[in-house]
Write a protein that holds these residues in place. Sequence first.
Motif, PDB file in Angstrom:
ATOM      1  N   SER A   1      53.681 -35.654  15.658  1.00 48.87           N
ATOM      2  CA  SER A   1      53.543 -36.109  14.261  1.00 48.87           C
ATOM      3  C   SER A   1      52.078 -36.108  13.826  1.00 48.87           C
TER       4      SER A   1
ATOM      5  N   LYS B   1      51.308 -32.583  13.031  1.00 48.18           N
ATOM      6  CA  LYS B   1      51.973 -32.216  11.770  1.00 48.18           C
ATOM      7  C   LYS B   1      51.159 -32.727  10.573  1.00 48.18           C
ATOM      8  N   GLU B   2      50.613 -33.935  10.709  1.00 41.89           N
ATOM      9  CA  GLU B   2      49.794 -34.494   9.615  1.00 41.89           C
ATOM     10  C   GLU B   2      48.578 -33.623   9.320  1.00 41.89           C
TER      11      GLU B   2
END
Length: 245
Positions: A77, A80-81
């Motif tokens: 995550s 992904k950010e």
Amino acid sequence: MMANVRKPMVAGNWKMNGSLALLKSFTDSLESSSTIDTVLCLPAPYLTAASKGDFALGAQDCSQFESGAHTGDISVSMLKELGVEYIIIGHSERRQDHAESNIVVAEKVQTVINAGLIPILCVGEPLEVREANQQNEFVLEQLQAVQTICGNEFIDNCVIAYEPIWAIGTGKTASPEQAQEVHKFIRTELLKWNSNAANTQLLYGGSVNASNAEALFANEDIDGGLIGGASLKLEDFAAICKAAG
Ligand code: PEP
């Protein structure tokens, strides 16, 4: 069966190399063509500085865990950010240096897919396996470990890189015939699990350079390359991208 929509891909793997200055030259000057997918898998500290480049962002690894007490690890995550779309999983250097087993690799593939990103799953045999002509069996076992944990659906959202270990960073490229033979075997096996394997981008990796790329990429089941050393030189990487397009 879906129509075959395979687009060539060239993914650079900088490994633990490069600098912000080198990255700037890539973000300033590398021009991608819309006919291929161009990806740069950068060391994690450089990912934020790369967002303006004309290439998709890739990472070189991530944790199999979503979060928690795993000092030094990086979650999917977080990547992904930062705009990461692809993550190399199971590179032979991680399998060797960090003792990543087939099971850990499979868990990482699942974590990446769960997050909606695309793993570039690396498989490939060491020299002694090639000398015993057991490369297909070896690669199949690596793929089966992923299938066991992720199911046949992983093939819908996965790039696969065949990287014979004896060819990585050694200057000893597999011949186009040797590479195509394993790629064809991989596709044939994947097709038994999931008909969408007709669309899976199968990359060859192992001492690809500006001179040998075209002959490798000309083969039916070789959809581009995962490029280590030559991805650190802008001109060479651009020439390899051109050979794929
Ligand atoms: C790699 O790092 O995946 C690789 C194939 O390296 P090289 O191109 O340097 O052999």
